[in-house]
Design a protein around this motif. Structure first.
Motif, PDB file in Angstrom:
ATOM      1  N   MET A   1      51.725  40.786  44.356  1.00 15.89           N
ATOM      2  CA  MET A   1      50.986  40.555  43.133  1.00 15.89           C
ATOM      3  C   MET A   1      49.837  41.574  43.021  1.00 15.89           C
ATOM      4  N   TRP A   2      49.227  41.905  44.163  1.00 14.18           N
ATOM      5  CA  TRP A   2      48.114  42.835  44.136  1.00 14.18           C
ATOM      6  C   TRP A   2      48.538  44.190  43.570  1.00 14.18           C
ATOM      7  N   GLU A   3      49.772  44.609  43.845  1.00 16.76           N
ATOM      8  CA  GLU A   3      50.258  45.892  43.340  1.00 16.76           C
ATOM      9  C   GLU A   3      50.326  45.899  41.814  1.00 16.76           C
ATOM     10  N   ARG A   4      50.468  44.740  41.218  1.00 12.68           N
ATOM     11  CA  ARG A   4      50.486  44.642  39.760  1.00 12.68           C
ATOM     12  C   ARG A   4      49.072  44.577  39.189  1.00 12.68           C
ATOM     13  N   ILE A   5      48.171  43.922  39.907  1.00 12.99           N
ATOM     14  CA  ILE A   5      46.815  43.719  39.406  1.00 12.99           C
ATOM     15  C   ILE A   5      45.950  44.970  39.558  1.00 12.99           C
ATOM     16  N   LEU A  30      38.745  39.249  44.363  1.00 10.36           N
ATOM     17  CA  LEU A  30      39.797  38.472  43.711  1.00 10.36           C
ATOM     18  C   LEU A  30      40.161  37.254  44.559  1.00 10.36           C
ATOM     19  N   ASN A  31      40.244  37.436  45.868  1.00 10.33           N
ATOM     20  CA  ASN A  31      40.519  36.301  46.754  1.00 10.33           C
ATOM     21  C   ASN A  31      39.412  35.256  46.666  1.00 10.33           C
ATOM     22  N   GLY A  32      38.172  35.705  46.558  1.00  4.11           N
ATOM     23  CA  GLY A  32      37.058  34.772  46.397  1.00  4.11           C
ATOM     24  C   GLY A  32      37.144  34.009  45.089  1.00  4.11           C
ATOM     25  N   ILE A  33      37.498  34.713  44.013  1.00  4.21           N
ATOM     26  CA  ILE A  33      37.657  34.064  42.701  1.00  4.21           C
ATOM     27  C   ILE A  33      38.752  33.017  42.773  1.00  4.21           C
ATOM     28  N   LEU A  34      39.886  33.385  43.339  1.00  2.00           N
ATOM     29  CA  LEU A  34      41.003  32.442  43.449  1.00  2.00           C
ATOM     30  C   LEU A  34      40.650  31.258  44.331  1.00  2.00           C
ATOM     31  N   PHE A  35      39.873  31.494  45.386  1.00  2.39           N
ATOM     32  CA  PHE A  35      39.453  30.405  46.271  1.00  2.39           C
ATOM     33  C   PHE A  35      38.590  29.403  45.510  1.00  2.39           C
ATOM     34  N   TYR A  52      34.527  37.112  51.233  1.00  2.67           N
ATOM     35  CA  TYR A  52      34.808  37.371  49.826  1.00  2.67           C
ATOM     36  C   TYR A  52      33.568  37.801  49.061  1.00  2.67           C
ATOM     37  N   GLY A  53      32.455  37.936  49.721  1.00  2.00           N
ATOM     38  CA  GLY A  53      31.214  38.243  49.041  1.00  2.00           C
ATOM     39  C   GLY A  53      30.543  36.958  48.588  1.00  2.00           C
ATOM     40  N   THR A  57      28.649  37.356  43.094  1.00  2.00           N
ATOM     41  CA  THR A  57      29.437  38.586  42.972  1.00  2.00           C
ATOM     42  C   THR A  57      30.800  38.282  42.379  1.00  2.00           C
ATOM     43  N   CYS A  58      31.444  37.242  42.892  1.00  2.00           N
ATOM     44  CA  CYS A  58      32.765  36.853  42.384  1.00  2.00           C
ATOM     45  C   CYS A  58      32.684  36.419  40.927  1.00  2.00           C
ATOM     46  N   TRP A  59      31.653  35.659  40.590  1.00  2.00           N
ATOM     47  CA  TRP A  59      31.503  35.190  39.216  1.00  2.00           C
ATOM     48  C   TRP A  59      31.286  36.356  38.267  1.00  2.00           C
TER      49      TRP A  59
END
Length: 123
Positions: A1-5, A30-35, A52-53, A57-59
């Motif tokens: 999925m990362w290759e598409r994003i 992105l992993n932090g956002i998804l978490f 994830y920072g 930062t994620c927000w």
């Protein structure tokens, strides 16, 4: 999925005179956002130990990516890939039973939510 994003992400420009802190890797953010979205925790409670920072930062990155139209472009990309493989919309069904019927009739039947109550007619 990362290759598409990854190709869809907006490129952040560094200011050579005022570089500030190095930017956190987009994949980690992105992993932090998804978490946060998956667990439902508040942004400020995102554990730093996960790498994830910060939640802020994620927000901010989520806000910036949303403003840049990342999610719409990703949605369109995935739909085009699905259409190319085997997605056939001619057999799709849309269930809108959760919407209120604008023109009900007197013989609408019992309420599907509470069978003890009669249906309310909107006419």
């Amino acid at each position: 999925m990362w290759e598409r994003i990854e190709p869809l992400l907006p490129q952040a420009e560094r200011k050579p005179r005022h570089p500030g802190r190095p930017r956190l890797d987009d994949r980690k953010v992105l992993n932090g956002i998804l978490f946060v979205l998956y667990t439902g925790i508040r942004w400020g409670l995102l554990p730093q130990e996960l790498g994830y920072g910060s939640g802020m930062t994620c927000w901010r990155r989520l806000r910036d990516w949303n403003a840049a139209g990342l999610w719409q472009r990703l949605h369109e990309l995935l739909l085009s890939e699905l259409r190319a493989v085997a997605l056939d919309f001619s057999r799709a069904v849309v269930d809108s039973s959760h919407l209120q019927a604008m023109k009900g009739g007197p013989a609408a039947g019992p309420s599907p939510i509470d069978r003890a109550r009669p249906a309310v007619s909107t006419t």
